[in-house]
Design an enzyme around this catalytic site. Structure first.
Site, short mmCIF file in Angstrom:
data_model
loop_
_atom_site.label_atom_id
_atom_site.label_comp_id
_atom_site.label_asym_id
_atom_site.label_seq_id
_atom_site.Cartn_x
_atom_site.Cartn_y
_atom_site.Cartn_z
N ILE A 19 0.83 -1.21 0.00
CA ILE A 19 0.00 0.00 0.00
C ILE A 19 0.86 1.25 0.00
O ILE A 19 0.52 2.25 -0.65
CB ILE A 19 -0.98 -0.01 1.20
CG1 ILE A 19 -2.04 1.08 1.02
CG2 ILE A 19 -0.26 0.17 2.52
CD1 ILE A 19 -3.00 0.84 -0.11
N SER A 79 11.55 0.55 7.90
CA SER A 79 11.05 -0.74 7.43
C SER A 79 12.10 -1.81 7.67
O SER A 79 13.28 -1.59 7.38
CB SER A 79 10.70 -0.66 5.95
OG SER A 79 10.29 -1.93 5.46
N ARG A 80 11.68 -2.95 8.17
CA ARG A 80 12.63 -4.04 8.42
C ARG A 80 13.08 -4.70 7.12
O ARG A 80 14.18 -5.23 7.05
CB ARG A 80 11.99 -5.09 9.33
CG ARG A 80 11.69 -4.59 10.74
CD ARG A 80 11.18 -5.74 11.61
NE ARG A 80 10.73 -5.26 12.91
CZ ARG A 80 11.55 -5.04 13.93
NH1 ARG A 80 12.85 -5.25 13.80
NH2 ARG A 80 11.07 -4.61 15.09
N LYS A 133 -5.82 3.07 7.08
CA LYS A 133 -7.05 2.46 7.57
C LYS A 133 -6.86 0.94 7.69
O LYS A 133 -6.08 0.35 6.92
CB LYS A 133 -8.23 2.80 6.66
CG LYS A 133 -8.13 2.24 5.23
CD LYS A 133 -8.71 0.84 5.16
CE LYS A 133 -8.41 0.19 3.84
NZ LYS A 133 -8.74 -1.24 3.82
N ASP A 150 -11.35 -5.60 5.86
CA ASP A 150 -10.29 -4.67 5.44
C ASP A 150 -10.72 -3.90 4.20
O ASP A 150 -10.63 -2.67 4.18
CB ASP A 150 -8.98 -5.41 5.21
CG ASP A 150 -7.85 -4.46 4.86
OD1 ASP A 150 -7.27 -3.85 5.78
OD2 ASP A 150 -7.55 -4.31 3.65
#
Length: 308
Positions: A14, A36-37, A90, A168
């Site tokens: 996303i 971010s990993r 969201k 979702d």
């Protein structure tokens, strides 16, 4: 004026598909870092965790949390405590009650907390709201059907507790509905289909009404193949409205009123910049509340085991 220096936390699908191009197209805000990993972005400062970002990049002024909802409350609390404005993808969290303390913390610190509902920024939503403000709705039918394997490939978190499953995408329909109808709605019945090997539903049928008795029926499906559908049909005193393509297109009795290119996330970031400039928050929990009601009131049925 210098643009707001923003960091994205969680560089997944996303973020890449929607947030990055919207940020690049929005005056007043600029991507300055990634936390971010598992992913990096050429030319942008990278940190493995939000904690490292907050400790090592004090110049960052705002964060967009694009991580799964189950851990988002803790991340938002950390960011607000560090003096950062926060944008929540969201749904804003895994539960309804965890969000109110974040709103309090943001307001006490003079920071912006923005719980985004991207579908509300679709081009046909406000025209539909304006129409229904003067033409009484008589009945509503929602068909929100998409293929989870296409839109969330391999994302097991979506079927874990707090991941919402079919809600979702379905919560996008509820976010539009709660924006365009002239009165608040409430759930009267629900059936949720749970795969035997998953903790969140893969399909749902919901019935709502409002204080005037408006009948509202919604069907959500996460295993739709072929054409995908994101449609809300409304019979009203002024004719039949159809919001389709997730709110990008609006017709009245078949005549096209709106048919524009989707640009929801650009609208989100314009609003975020405006909220920061005004020192305001925007957190509407109504769509998440309706999902919580469905889990509480809904009749559960078994669906076939799901695998990717």
């Amino acid at each position: 004026m210098r643009p707001i220096r923003l960091a994205i936390v969680g560089l997944g699908k996303i973020a890449r598909d929607q947030h990055l191009p919207a940020i690049a197209a929005t005056p007043g805000i600029a991507l300055a870092a990634i936390a971010s990993r598992n992913a990096t972005l050429d030319g942008v400062a990278h940190f493995d965790t939000l904690e490292a970002l907050l400790a090592e990049a004090p110049e960052i002024e705002a964060v967009a949390l694009c991580t799964p909802p189950q851990g988002r409350r803790a991340q938002a609390a950390l960011a607000l405590a560090a003096g950062k404005h926060v944008l929540l993808e969201k749904p804003p969290g895994a539960t309804v009650s965890e969000i109110a303390p974040l709103v309090d913390a943001a307001r006490e610190a003079g920071l912006t907390l923005f719980a985004t509902w991207h579908s509300r920024f679709a081009p046909a939503v406000e025209p539909a709201r304006d129409f229904l403000a003067v033409h009484e709705p008589h009945a509503v039918e929602i068909a929100w059907k998409e293929d989870v394997r296409v839109w969330h490939p391999g994302q097991d978190w979506i079927f874990e507790p707090g991941g919402l499953g079919v809600f979702d995408p379905g919560i996008n329909a509820l976010s539009i509905l709660t924006r365009i109808l002239p009165r608040p709605l409430f759930l009267t019945g629900a059936t949720l289909a749970f795969p035997e090997n998953r903790a969140a539903p893969i399909a749902a049928e919901l019935d709502f009404t409002d204080a005037a008795g408006l009948p509202i029926h919604a069907v959500f499906d996460f295993l739709q193949t072929g054409p995908q559908s994101w449609d809300i049909a409304i019979d009203s005193a002024g004719g039949r409205l159809l919001l389709s393509s997730g709110g990008a297109r609006l017709t009245r009795d078949g005549a096209v009123l709106v048919d524009e290119k989707e640009a929801e996330y650009a609208g989100i970031y314009r609003h975020f910049v405006d909220l920061i400039g005004r020192g305001a928050c925007d957190v509407d929990l109504a769509p998440l509340g309706h999902v919580a009601d469905a889990f509480m009131l809904g009749r559960r049925t078994k669906a076939a085991p799901f695998s990717w």
